[in-house]
Every structure is written in structure tokens, then in C-alpha cells.
Design a protein around this motif. Sequence first.
Motif, PDB file in Angstrom:
ATOM      1  N   HIS A 153       0.846  -1.194   0.000  1.00 34.91           N
ATOM      2  CA  HIS A 153       0.000   0.000   0.000  1.00 34.91           C
ATOM      3  C   HIS A 153       0.887   1.251   0.000  1.00 34.91           C
ATOM      4  O   HIS A 153       1.919   1.287   0.668  1.00 34.91           O
ATOM      5  CB  HIS A 153      -0.892  -0.031   1.240  1.00 34.91           C
ATOM      6  N   PRO A 154       0.462   2.282  -0.756  1.00 35.03           N
ATOM      7  CA  PRO A 154       1.269   3.507  -0.847  1.00 35.03           C
ATOM      8  C   PRO A 154       1.621   4.128   0.511  1.00 35.03           C
ATOM      9  O   PRO A 154       2.560   4.913   0.580  1.00 35.03           O
ATOM     10  CB  PRO A 154       0.376   4.443  -1.665  1.00 35.03           C
ATOM     11  N   MET A 155       0.926   3.789   1.541  1.00 27.90           N
ATOM     12  CA  MET A 155       1.278   4.355   2.848  1.00 27.90           C
ATOM     13  C   MET A 155       2.600   3.795   3.372  1.00 27.90           C
ATOM     14  O   MET A 155       3.146   4.302   4.340  1.00 27.90           O
ATOM     15  CB  MET A 155       0.150   4.140   3.864  1.00 27.90           C
ATOM     16  N   ALA A 208       5.269   3.555   1.240  1.00 32.83           N
ATOM     17  CA  ALA A 208       6.226   3.864   0.172  1.00 32.83           C
ATOM     18  C   ALA A 208       7.564   4.373   0.681  1.00 32.83           C
ATOM     19  O   ALA A 208       8.603   4.079   0.095  1.00 32.83           O
ATOM     20  CB  ALA A 208       5.629   4.879  -0.802  1.00 32.83           C
ATOM     21  N   SER A 209       7.571   5.127   1.761  1.00 38.28           N
ATOM     22  CA  SER A 209       8.857   5.698   2.193  1.00 38.28           C
ATOM     23  C   SER A 209       9.655   4.735   3.052  1.00 38.28           C
ATOM     24  O   SER A 209      10.866   4.683   2.967  1.00 38.28           O
ATOM     25  CB  SER A 209       8.630   7.007   2.964  1.00 38.28           C
ATOM     26  N   ASP A 210       8.984   3.958   3.897  1.00 38.41           N
ATOM     27  CA  ASP A 210       9.743   3.237   4.919  1.00 38.41           C
ATOM     28  C   ASP A 210       9.791   1.725   4.725  1.00 38.41           C
ATOM     29  O   ASP A 210      10.466   1.036   5.504  1.00 38.41           O
ATOM     30  CB  ASP A 210       9.214   3.569   6.318  1.00 38.41           C
ATOM     31  N   THR A 250       2.115  -0.179  -6.427  1.00 38.00           N
ATOM     32  CA  THR A 250       0.969  -0.635  -7.210  1.00 38.00           C
ATOM     33  C   THR A 250       1.345  -1.888  -8.006  1.00 38.00           C
ATOM     34  O   THR A 250       2.520  -2.138  -8.283  1.00 38.00           O
ATOM     35  CB  THR A 250       0.508   0.442  -8.226  1.00 38.00           C
ATOM     36  N   TRP A 307      -7.955  -0.387  -3.178  1.00 39.98           N
ATOM     37  CA  TRP A 307      -8.390   0.979  -3.470  1.00 39.98           C
ATOM     38  C   TRP A 307      -8.151   1.350  -4.937  1.00 39.98           C
ATOM     39  O   TRP A 307      -8.645   2.384  -5.395  1.00 39.98           O
ATOM     40  CB  TRP A 307      -7.582   1.951  -2.598  1.00 39.98           C
ATOM     41  N   LEU A 326      -6.699   3.191  11.273  1.00 39.14           N
ATOM     42  CA  LEU A 326      -5.396   2.524  11.214  1.00 39.14           C
ATOM     43  C   LEU A 326      -4.646   2.779  12.520  1.00 39.14           C
ATOM     44  O   LEU A 326      -4.731   3.859  13.082  1.00 39.14           O
ATOM     45  CB  LEU A 326      -4.592   3.077  10.033  1.00 39.14           C
ATOM     46  N   GLY A 332       1.682   3.756  13.180  1.00 40.54           N
ATOM     47  CA  GLY A 332       2.679   3.001  12.424  1.00 40.54           C
ATOM     48  C   GLY A 332       2.073   2.187  11.292  1.00 40.54           C
ATOM     49  O   GLY A 332       2.787   1.695  10.424  1.00 40.54           O
ATOM     50  N   HIS A 364      -4.711  10.535  -0.314  1.00 39.09           N
ATOM     51  CA  HIS A 364      -3.865   9.341  -0.263  1.00 39.09           C
ATOM     52  C   HIS A 364      -4.750   8.095  -0.114  1.00 39.09           C
ATOM     53  O   HIS A 364      -5.745   8.116   0.615  1.00 39.09           O
ATOM     54  CB  HIS A 364      -2.909   9.463   0.921  1.00 39.09           C
ATOM     55  N   LEU A 370       3.501   7.053  10.801  1.00 41.12           N
ATOM     56  CA  LEU A 370       2.202   7.714  10.763  1.00 41.12           C
ATOM     57  C   LEU A 370       1.527   7.568  12.130  1.00 41.12           C
ATOM     58  O   LEU A 370       1.648   6.541  12.778  1.00 41.12           O
ATOM     59  CB  LEU A 370       1.326   7.072   9.687  1.00 41.12           C
TER      60      LEU A 370
END
Lengths: 277, 277
Positions: free
Chosen positions: A145-147, A149-151, A157, A184, A213, A216, B145, B213
Motif C-alpha cells: 500500500h502507498p502508505m 512507500a517511504s519506509d 501498485t 483501493w 489505522l 505506524g 492518499h 504515521l
Amino acid sequence: MNDSLRRFSINQMTVKQLSLPELVDACLELGVPGVGLWREPVRQYGVAAAAELVRGAGLAVTTLCRGGFLTAIDPGERARALDDNRAAVEEAATLGTDTLVLVSGGLPAGSKDLHGARERIADALAVLGPYAAEHGVRLAIEPLHPMFASDRCVVSTLTQALDLAERFPAEQVGVTVDTYHIWWDDQAPAQIARAGAQGRIHTFQLADWTTPLPEGVLNGRGQLGDGSVDMREWKGYVEAAGYTGPIEVELFNEALWARDGREVLTETARRFVEHAG
Amino acid sequence: MNDSLRRFSINQMTVKQLSLPELVDACLELGVPGVGLWREPVRQYGVAAAAELVRGAGLAVTTLCRGGFLTAIDPGERARALDDNRAAVEEAATLGTDTLVLVSGGLPAGSKDLHGARERIADALAVLGPYAAEHGVRLAIEPLHPMFASDRCVVSTLTQALDLAERFPAEQVGVTVDTYHIWWDDQAPAQIARAGAQGRIHTFQLADWTTPLPEGVLNGRGQLGDGSVDMREWKGYVEAAGYTGPIEVELFNEALWARDGREVLTETARRFVEHAG
């Protein structure tokens, strides 16, 4: 074996409170035919011993989770990541599964270059793909999931995962289709068809999307039926794309982990039949 | 006015600890030429009074946040949402901004039908678009997002937002380009070009992506420079697409809200110059 559980596989992480022998026992008792295993608990138990235990019980190992984390820039770190992934391939072969799931890795500290990170994954796959194929193992790039993407994973996708996978033969590199990460995305159904046409759906995993959510966001994967994902719709997409293999349920969820593991496995099998059977 | 702040606009939510007069004072003192306002604090102050205060100070109102929440199925709820959005259009016109940002809404309770929800947004835009245009206001669909897809906004990508917007004239419906929501998406740069070519970039907002997050994920928008987003890269995309308008910084962040509002505004203006100036 319960025929409605014929394609069901329980990912070990869903019931991580169970030891490997407890998990195997519970699967036999409930008629669960397959397990997706994780490297850490398997190595703790011993890879050869785990392979013997699971094989002796007649359980299929549907995947090994996980290799990956291939985005480092530092040469020493990259070499260690490749070594670790080669070890993961060997463990998968020992366990008798043909699929190693890859979580590709996030951005290196201080970097903002997603494209560069994705290209370093491709560089690593050029080394690992042939190595895996020599061992009868396929790499399954999992878009997260794009959430994440950074870590955790710069591949967000199915489109991106396939853009990477297509640079290699399908028997080396394919994708993981996991409902939690792609539900999504209105482009995902067409990408599932694209993956299927190329023989690149290497595993299909289920989890539901529930909110709020947790902090984290890692351990918020919902029990099937508790959230917003229509499991049968997604099962329909992969089936229409020609995928008839095992369906893993992989939940990371603090509330489920706090409960009795056998009870959670029983519930998960029931939810599988109800929502994806 | 400081020329390096010429395009800077502070979204009111970034410094919500400031009252509207305090915000206006701080903007004048720092040479901040524009503000993005929110309906709740503006209505609390009084819409006409707020318009007079801001206009009297010579500040531009770059956007009003927000309309939307157009995904309900229940007819009564839908009628109330349309009424509320008409009111938002009128408030935008009173405040002298030409842009009303839309957060489209999530899945209705129990629904798993993202496509249906997106179609109900289109139905609502067919009513609200002409109404907005009559008031000199443009609607700016904001893709949020994908982590907000179930509970806040079923429009998750610029591609989806433009697929919706394109059904209407650009002077009625366009999009909000917000780095926080789209930074992970390798298709977004091409979609920015698509939006620009059609004159549909109605506002450009900045926030950085930071992890971990927080629980609920809403209030984790990072200060510019603290995270993974290359602000200049995205500014380059919108400029190449022909957008030369204001650039709003919109942060929802508990840590920033806990600090002195003027200090946060000063820091944000400095970060804007450093990272997007």
C-alpha cells in the motif's frame, strides 16, 4: 480435508502466537492444507527441521515471506542484502515452496528518489532472479500500500510491480496480489489480468481493510469480512486471470495476536469459507 | 512583501491555534500574501466579518476548504450534502476565493463499492458544478492518499480525480494537487500535465511525508523538508503544466499545533522559501 478449505493457506504471521508445531497440529486438526511461512520463526526452529515437520504433516508451503529490502545505495549494504536474499531462496527451496515473497524496501535515509530506488530493485532482481530459478523458486514482488512507500516498499501498485517483473522471465519474477494493498486501486483489476496473461500471479493473499489505522499502520490488517474489501470480487479477478492456486490469509493484527491462536485460526478458516470460499 | 513569499499561502489548518485575527496579523507581519481558509473557523467568526477582515488586510484567499462528502446513498443525506455544498460555494464567493476544495467522501457504512461511490460524486458534481460557476467558484476535487479511501475519500489518485473532473467544464470542476497525497505515484507527473493542459489545476498544496504515521493517520502531515517529498520536483511539474498560482502549505500535525502559532508560521514560511522558493 474439508473441500471448502481446499485452496486455503494460513500465513504463519496471522497466528504468530502459535509455535511451528502448534501451527502444524492446528492445521491438521482443522483440515487446513497449506501454510505460508516466515523466515524468522522458521530459522529459529531450524530450516531443515521445519521442512521435515511440515512435509511430514502433508502440509503445502505456499510461500516463504520474505526476501527483498533491495533499495540500499551503500555497496556493502547492497551486498549483504543480496546474500540475505540468496539465503532466503535456499530456505524456500529447502521448505519445498516455489514462491519467495519480496518486500522491496523503502527509501534509504535522506533519499527522496523513488525512481532510483525502484531501479536498484531491478538491478538486484537481475542477480537474484536467475539464482532463484536455479533453485526452483520464483520471486514474487509484492506491491505494498502507498502508505508504506517511504519506509518499507517503494513499489506501491501492481502496475509498478509488473513494470519491474516484466524485465525478467515469469519463472524468475512475478507478483504477489494482496487485497489489502491494492483494493483501493481501480487500475488493479486490469493489472491482475496483465499479470495472469504473463503467468506472473505467483501468490494471492487476502486481508481486509479496516479503520482507524493503528499508529505506524503496519498491524492494522483486518480479519476477512470486517472491512471494506469484497474478497469474492478480487478472487474473481485472479481466477479470471487464470490463477487457481492457493489463497493465503495474512493478517498482522495486534487484537488477533492477543487471542488464542487456535481460536484465531478457526475463525480465519470460517471467514475464508464465508467470504472467499 | 518579501518576494520569495510571493506565491506562498498559509492554509489556516496549519496554524489552527491562531484565531482568524491573529492569523491575519501574523501574515501581515511576516509578509505572507495569501491564506487558505476553513469553513468551520470562518463560520465561527462570521463569514462576512471574515471576508471583511481578510480583504481589509489585503490578503488573498487562495482556497476555501472544504466541500465534498458526496458519497452517501440515503436520499435525505444526499440532499443535505448538496445543500451544505451550495452553502460552501456561497461562503467561498463571499470570501472572494475562486476555489472550493472538495474532499469527496468515503464508503457509506457497510458498502464495499468504490466504483458506485465515485459515480455518486459525479452525480453531485453535475448539480454543484454549474451552481459553483454561477458564483464564480471552481470546484477542486482533491485526491486523498489511498490510506483514506474507505473513510474519507474514494478518489485516491489524480487519474481518478481527472476522470471525474473531465466530465465537466474546467471552469466548473478541476483538481487539487497536494504533494502529500500523490508523491508516491509515478503516474502523477503525467496526470499533472494532463490537468494543466485542460486548465484544471485549481490549487497546489504542499506537505511532506513523514513516518511513523500517527494512529488514525490524519494528523501526520510533515513540515516541508522533514520527509520524503522533493517539493521542488513537484513544483516543477505543476509549473511545466502551466500553473503559476499560489502555493498553499497545509499541515495537519499535532506537534505543530502544540507550538506557538506565530512561531510555526514563521518556520513554515522559512521552509517554503528553502524547499519550494
